[in-house]
Write a protein that holds these residues in place. Structure first.
Motif, short mmCIF file in Angstrom:
data_model
loop_
_atom_site.label_atom_id
_atom_site.label_comp_id
_atom_site.label_asym_id
_atom_site.label_seq_id
_atom_site.Cartn_x
_atom_site.Cartn_y
_atom_site.Cartn_z
N LEU A 154 -6.21 5.64 1.58
CA LEU A 154 -5.94 4.62 2.81
C LEU A 154 -4.95 4.45 3.90
O LEU A 154 -5.92 4.34 5.00
CB LEU A 154 -5.90 3.18 1.64
N LEU A 155 -3.72 5.05 3.51
CA LEU A 155 -2.88 4.84 4.74
C LEU A 155 -3.19 5.93 5.65
O LEU A 155 -2.90 5.76 6.99
CB LEU A 155 -1.70 5.35 3.93
N ASN A 156 -3.82 6.77 5.37
CA ASN A 156 -4.72 7.76 6.41
C ASN A 156 -5.81 7.54 7.02
O ASN A 156 -5.57 7.74 8.42
CB ASN A 156 -4.48 9.85 5.40
N LYS B 40 -3.64 8.91 -5.13
CA LYS B 40 -4.16 9.41 -3.97
C LYS B 40 -5.33 8.61 -3.62
O LYS B 40 -5.56 8.98 -2.45
CB LYS B 40 -5.49 10.15 -4.86
N GLY B 41 -5.58 7.61 -4.01
CA GLY B 41 -6.63 6.30 -3.35
C GLY B 41 -5.95 5.67 -2.50
O GLY B 41 -6.37 5.38 -0.87
N GLY C 50 1.46 0.41 16.38
CA GLY C 50 2.38 1.10 15.99
C GLY C 50 2.52 2.46 15.86
O GLY C 50 3.52 2.92 15.60
N LYS C 51 1.40 2.73 14.78
CA LYS C 51 1.23 3.39 13.93
C LYS C 51 1.07 5.05 14.97
O LYS C 51 1.89 5.84 14.18
CB LYS C 51 -0.30 3.41 13.23
N PHE C 52 1.16 5.15 15.82
CA PHE C 52 0.57 6.40 16.75
C PHE C 52 1.37 6.45 18.15
O PHE C 52 0.77 7.05 19.16
CB PHE C 52 -0.84 6.89 17.36
N LEU D 143 0.29 -1.31 0.27
CA LEU D 143 -0.04 -0.26 0.01
C LEU D 143 1.42 1.31 0.19
O LEU D 143 0.30 2.24 -0.96
CB LEU D 143 -0.75 0.06 1.23
N GLN D 144 1.49 1.38 0.77
CA GLN D 144 2.71 2.62 0.69
C GLN D 144 3.66 2.50 -0.39
O GLN D 144 3.54 3.79 -0.89
CB GLN D 144 4.49 2.83 1.31
#
Length: 749
Positions: free
Chosen positions: A713-715, A708-709, A721-723, A695-696
């Motif tokens: 999705l990443l957002n 863009k899509g 661990g993302k935060f 996805l990255q």
């Protein structure tokens, strides 16, 4: 209960709204019982009272007085079958094989405007009998008492199923005194005792497929060789359930009086990750809980100020009558033989908030059913009595239409009651009396009601003959009794009846499914039915091939595969559904041909994906490489979207990585890649097991639309661990508040 006059079905409440209600329950528990419905209004909203002239007296009438308040079409009359003191607060019933009434009494429902005492175990199941044959019940036996908010019953051969949250009981009278002395809990998920009855399991019904299912219940049950088995089903409906001559189930929501399972509700449940991308009618649904009529206008015979949100703009007409359905419930497909022929197969739906019963005419084309009011700006049955609360309807053994009348002033459950309605109830004395209730039958004067049945001791030959009865109740009951008694001696006659081209299609369907229930359905009979002239019989034969498909029977697969080119969309849809039971490697080419031939056929894409749980990506790769799938055509993108949405819904990054690799690469046509990306975006998943490298990479491709899509999705996605280290732990006080809110949310929403 679906008779409650809520403006929105609680099934459709937005999660944020439910959270707000739950928060209110924590902050101000004292206000919860009576005014919780106010929380759905904007802050500071004023609930204006109705014009004084609308506040008409609503005295409690005797049954004989109530009869004078009804309006029916010419040629019909309404009669009292039972009333207080023989029965109190009836909400559901079932007929046994002798035509006796088994009635559920919800005595503790809203005993006062605040609902205090609602959990008292004072509810009962009665057996009512007409001992002198005059059409009116005169004997009442308490079969079971001490129940909670009981709401479902199904009489079986040798027992009675009773839905008494949280239990679904199988009960028996073992000594013949008319009272239950044995009960076995078959399930403990038949709703929670503290739940609003409006959003809790109800309406047990023995289907033509020999499974017993309910409205708002996620399982179906069946007794096999003396043992109860179950399987998952999609939760749908609100209050009540009925069946047509072809075994299709019909339900409702508060504000949608007619819905149907054009696809049996067990099929979508096979794939828990099935998500339907929003497109247009026919593509954005599985076919379960399909709305039959977009017009929800209802036509009362009196003003209706006493509805829960009568203060809202547009809920009532300028003349004070309810504008749209708000408490639809208890439907029945009329399959009796007392009314004129044009009434057969019509759909009857009570609206207790408007004191009416709707008659809708059903039409069908290509397996799609539509409904419309049979009358212009009026209803089949209407009363000028505000306390007339029809909550359930039934086709009776005598061919008439039975109507259950809860008969009370308070209809709305406390969990949704507004201050406006509370004032209406108290100022006009609608809170008293309680404990009444009536059961009526509607008779057409051109024909006498039929005789009471005597099927309990009928011979197998007599039961087979009853499968041709003009009254659907007799056919349903005869099938059930043959299956429950395991009358395999009837199999030869049942085969003859199933194959008799001169017999009506419903009768032949009953014969087929009775053979299935007996375990006596042979491959030759199924094969012959698959070539029948009637599409519904061909479709049934495809469905009845599923055990053979699951066992890897190549001959069965070949027969079903031929029907993939059937000229009937209804048959092709059943092929798509039934192939989901076949061995994986043997079906993908047939699936691809079905979808390519008619990708915009209603329900076809969800039907295929429902049978592909765990193999969505394998089928994506199959289609991407299949001839005829490279060029875009209308409907093909929806196939890829639905597959990708189901694949993403599970949130397994390991399974998503190959999908994102396909999206970012150039092996597949761009339209396929965009469709796959759109399908992932359609899914409701937010939390994934890990960050996807593919996805990255997709977020960095040259194609701006794909990049863009992928970035969106990443957002959107959250992974461990993302935060950083994770959320800050709650304090002990915060944890207690959280637990209170969670309990309120679970109870209300």
């Amino acid at each position: 209960m679906s008779w409650i006059s809520a403006v929105l079905s609680p099934m459709m409440l937005r999660p944020t709204l439910c959270l707000l209600i739950a928060a209110a329950a924590v902050v101000s528990p004292a206000s919860l019982p009576a005014q919780m419905g106010d929380s759905r209004d904007p802050a500071g909203f004023v609930q204006k009272p109705p014009p004084a002239e609308w506040n008409l007296p609503a005295p409690a009438l005797t049954p004989e007085q109530a009869l004078k308040t009804f309006r029916l079409p010419p040629g019909f009359r309404i009669e009292v079958v039972a009333s207080e003191p023989l029965v109190h607060d009836p909400i559901a019933l079932d007929f046994d094989a002798e035509g006796r009434l088994w009635v559920v009494e919800m005595r503790s429902y809203m005993p006062n405007v605040d609902g205090r005492g609602e959990q008292a175990p004072i509810n009962r199941v009665l057996m009512l009998e007409d001992t002198d044959g005059d059409g009116r019940m005169d004997k009442s036996t308490v079969y079971m008492e001490g129940l909670g908010l009981v709401r479902a019953i199904k009489v079986l051969h040798g027992g009675v199923l009773i839905g008494d949250p949280p239990h679904l009981w199988f009960t028996r009278d073992t000594n013949g005194d008319g009272r239950a002395d044995e009960k076995i809990s078959l399930a403990q998920d038949f709703a929670r005792p503290e739940m609003n009855p409006e959003v809790a399991a109800n309406a047990l019904l023995w289907g033509m497929d020999n499974w017993i299912g309910g409205a708002l219940y996620e399982r179906r049950l069946r007794r096999v060789d003396g043992q109860w088995v179950d399987s998952p089903a999609v939760v749908r409906g609100q209050w009540g359930q009925t069946m047509d001559d072809y075994g299709r189930m019909f339900t409702n929501s508060n504000e949608s009086y007619a819905r149907a399972d054009l696809v049996p509700n067990r099929y979508p449940a096979r794939n828990p990750n099935l998500v339907i991308p929003v497109r247009r009618e026919g593509l954005n649904t599985t076919g379960v809980y399909f709305q039959l009529d977009a017009n929800q206008e209802v036509w009362s015979a009196r003003v209706n100020p006493g509805v829960n949100r009568g203060y809202q703009e547009g809920l009532l007409r300028p003349d004070g009558t309810l504008k749209n359905f708000t408490a639809s419930c208890g439907p029945t497909i009329y399959r009796g033989d007392n009314f004129p022929p044009e009434f057969y197969g019509n759909y009857f739906a009570p609206e207790p908030a408007a004191n009416v019963v709707r008659r809708a005419i059903l039409t069908e084309k290509d397996g799609i059913i539509r409904a419309r009011n049979a009358y212009e700006k009026k209803e089949f049955l209407a009363s000028s009595d505000e306390r007339f609360r029809p909550v359930n309807t039934y086709t009776a053994p005598d061919g008439t239409l039975y109507v259950i009348d809860l008969y009370r002033g308070i209809l709305q459950h406390r969990q949704y009651m507004t201050s406006y309605l509370r004032r209406q109830i108290l100022e006009r004395g609608l809170d008293k009396p309680v404990g009444l209730g009536r059961i009526y039958r509607i008779v057409h004067e051109s024909k006498r009601p039929g005789p009471a049945p005597a099927l309990a001791k009928a011979t197998p030959a007599q039961l087979v003959a009853a499968l041709s009865h003009p009254n659907g109740w007799w056919r349903d009951t005869a099938q059930r009794l043959l299956v429950e008694r395991a009358e395999k001696s009837a199999a030869p006659e049942l085969r003859k009846l199933a194959l008799a081209s001169s017999a009506p299609v419903p009768t032949r369907l009953h014969a087929l499914w009775t053979l299935e229930g007996l375990g006596a359905l042979d491959g030759e009979t199924v094969a012959r039915m698959m070539d029948d002239a009637a599409p519904k019989l061909r479709a049934a034969a495809v469905r009845l091939s599923e055990p053979a498909l699951a066992a890897g029977d190549s001959a069965a697969l070949e027969r079903v595969g031929r029907r993939a080119a059937d000229h009937s969309r209804e048959v092709r849809l059943q092929v798509a559904l039934s192939l989901g039971e076949a061995k994986a490697a043997s079906r993908e080419a047939i699936f691809a041909d079905l979808l390519a031939a008619d990708p915009e056929a209603p329900f076809i894409v969800p039907a295929v994906v429902s049978g592909l749980a765990g193999r969505e990506f394998a089928f994506v790769r199959f289609l991407a490489a299949a001839p005829g799938w490279r060029e875009s055509r209308p409907g093909l993108a929806n196939v890829f979207e639905t597959l990708a949405a189901a694949l993403a819904q599970g949130g397994d990054a390991g399974k998503l990585d190959p999908l994102f690799a396909l999206i970012r690469g150039e092996d597949a046509p761009r339209w396929q890649r965009l469709a796959l990306l759109g399908g992932v975006q359609t899914s409701t998943v937010r939390k994934v097991t890990e960050l996807s490298p593919q996805l990255q990479a997709a977020a960095k491709v040259p194609d701006p639309e794909i990049a863009k899509g992928a970035t969106e999705l990443l957002n959107r996605f959250v992974w461990p661990g993302k935060f950083g280290a994770g959320p800050i732990p709650l304090t002990s006080t915060e944890q207690r508040l959280f637990e209170k809110g969670r309990t309120a949310y679970a109870t209300i929403c």
